[in-house]
Design an enzyme around this catalytic site. Structure first.
Site: not given
Ligand code: PEP
Ligand code: MG
Length: 542
Positions: A188, A429, A453, A500
């Site tokens: 924490h 992905e 991914d 993302c």
């Molecule tokens: C990705 O694969 O780009 C993603 C955002 O998911 P993670 O990194 O959690 O697999």
């Molecule tokens: Mg991913």
């Protein structure tokens, strides 16, 4: 100059005097008491004062570091009311005629040993908490208040270990950096330091070195180094680095509240990723417009058993309410590959990255998926939640998901439990999802491209294998073409598309992504303002 190497909890440079902070040693003496009831009353009065202090601290933490970080003080208050803890103290006072201070000290030692021996990281962490609350009661009984930092000059605070209540009690404006011998990256206290935006390093043994007290020091939170009595030349180099950091931060701060819009007027959604509810204050602090990826599997990873519907509902509801109408995109659990939990009893796999993960696991273990969906649908009543599904490879999977979601919705409806159907999208992905993205786009409300991914599967490079780093080109033409193709499919079907994965924060690609037509970028909270700067400097009409 002395150099110490530790682990960085939060980046940044700090230059100033070192203050070795020692807790006042409380010398608890054993005395024989005659009136057990009076002594126990003395204890209960001290306990009530301790609870009042904790409530004040909780209020301060709420204002400074947010609801989630303030929750530790709720735990402390609950621990002070714990029946086993109170019974142990009462029994020592009454059966052994011990004075209250001594009984509390023994109870703290016993409970702390018991927590440390438990096979559960959460319970082990409570060992420090029980010592913390007991010290507070002993200080009150002994009429000692732990001294604050003396003097006016801000300092680099060096301690053996800092409890959350100590960390939050310090006046932020007086601390340049935290350096401790003990502590974990996820304690924490580490989280509070990050949230308070103060450079912090753990695992550095300066605390025992009284010589360092009052000396000039430099903390480099980027490298995890601490320098004591730096040479003139090095000091001036680091001062320049600090000036640059301050200028950059100041300039970035000016971007808070500003629109994410290009020079020629294209508006971009700039969101933040979070892995854990504890990241929420950072999302807010860095002024993200929403949450573009809440990796919900962290709730599962941090638990010893599958988290139940109520637990999940409370978390999603808190996030939705805290974001107050801003978009919160929650990804359903993406367990598997490198993210494993024992309680699911998953088999060892030859190729885990190509194995039972993400949505595949959810189809195989529908009871887990349905529990999460129930929590998500219920929480959707309390804010602007969207749900997205990971590791999609076919249209058939979307149909299956839709059927399960409507089953869950009709169960909730027949049970008269309030719910709402959130906006639903998918992660792109896998190369398969890119190839059929034109069809997928007609069935969902948005796409979010997971470049981590997508790169791994497109380039056939295991993202966990550091031997392959030399072969990995983050700007691979193949991956960029996949992104372009996905954007086209999304826009042809009239839905929005974002990124993302980590590539979203690569500012050398921002212009390229915007030219492709990417509508949203979701990055780690600390990168939000740098990406905003880049967006605002881009002119797509040129
Ligand atoms: C990705 O694969 O780009 C993603 C955002 O998911 P993670 O990194 O959690 O697999
Ligand atoms: Mg991913």
């Amino acid at each position: 100059m002395l150099i110490y190497q530790g682990k960085s909890v939060f980046g940044g440079i700090a230059i100033g005097k070192i203050k070795i902070w020692k807790k006042e040693p409380v010398n608890v003496k054993r005395t024989h008491i005659k009136d057990c009831d009076a002594e126990y009353l003395r204890f209960t009065e001290a306990k009530a004062k301790a609870i009042a202090q904790l409530k004040k601290l909780q209020k301060k933490a709420l204002e400074e570091v947010g609801k989630d970080n303030a929750a530790i003080f709720d735990i402390h208050i609950l621990m002070l009311e714990d029946a086993d803890y109170l019974d142990a103290i009462k029994s020592m006072i009454c059966t052994q005629s011990l004075n209250a201070e001594y009984a509390v000290m023994l109870a703290a030692q016993n409970f702390s040993k018991m927590f440390s021996a438990m096979n559960d990281a959460y319970m082990q962490a409570r060992a420090t908490d029980v010592k913390d609350i007991s010290d507070r009661v002993i200080n009150i009984l002994s009429d000692i208040s732990q001294s604050k930092i003396s003097g006016d000059e801000p300092v680099i605070l060096v301690a053996d270990e800092l409890t959350p209540s100590q960390t939050v009690q310090f006046d932020k404006s007086r601390i340049l950096a935290f350096v401790t011998s003990k502590g974990s990256l996820n304690s924490h206290t580490a989280i509070l330091a990050r949230t308070m935006n103060i450079p912090a390093i753990i695992g550095v043994d300066i605390y025992e070195n009284n010589y360092a007290d009052g000396k000039m020091g430099i903390v480099d939170g980027y490298t995890g180094n601490v320098y004591i009595e730096p040479e003139e030349e090095f000091l001036s180099q680091m001062k320049t680095k600090l000036d640059e950091q301050l200028k950059k931060r100041e300039l970035l701060q000016l971007l808070k509240g500003k629109e994410d819009i290009t020079l020629d007027g294209k508006k971009i959604k700039l969101y933040a990723n979070m892995g854990n509810i504890k990241d929420l204050p950072l999302v807010l602090f860095n002024d993200a417009e929403g949450i573009g990826l809440f990796r919900s599997e962290f709730i599962y990873l941090e638990s010893d058993t599958a988290p139940g519907e109520e637990e999940q509902f409370a978390i999603y509801k808190t996030v939705a309410e805290t974001m107050a109408g801003k978009k919160v995109i929650i990804r359903t659990l993406d367990i598997g590959a490198d993210k494993k939990v024992e309680y699911l009893g998953l088999k060892e796999e030859e190729n885990p990255a190509l194995g039972l993960r993400g949505i595949r696991l959810c189809f195989k273990r529908q009871e887990i998926f349905k529990t999460q969906l129930r929590a998500l649908l219920r929480a959707s009543v309390y804010g602007n939640i969207s749900v997205m599904y990971p590791m999609i490879i076919s249209l058939d999977e979307i149909h299956k998901i839709k059927a399960i979601v409507s089953e869950v919705a009709s169960e909730l409806s027949s049970q008269k439990i309030p719910f709402a159907i959130p906006e639903q999208g998918i992660m792109i992905e896998t190369p398969a999802s890119v190839m059929v993205s034109d069809k997928l786009a007609k069935e969902v409300s948005f796409f979010s491209i997971g470049t981590n991914d997508l790169s791994q599967y497109t380039l056939a490079i295991d993202r966990q294998n550091e031997q392959l780093d030399d072969f990995f080109d983050p700007h691979s033409e193949a991956v960029l073409k996949m992104i372009e193709m996905t954007v086209k499919s999304a826009h042809d079907a009239g839905i929005w598309v974002g990124i993302c994965g980590e590539l979203a924060a690569d500012t050398s690609l921002t212009e390229k992504f915007l030219r492709m037509g990417v509508d949203e970028l979701s990055v780690s909270p600390s990168m939000v303002l740098s990406v905003r700067k880049k967006i605002r400097e881009t002119n797509l009409s040129k």
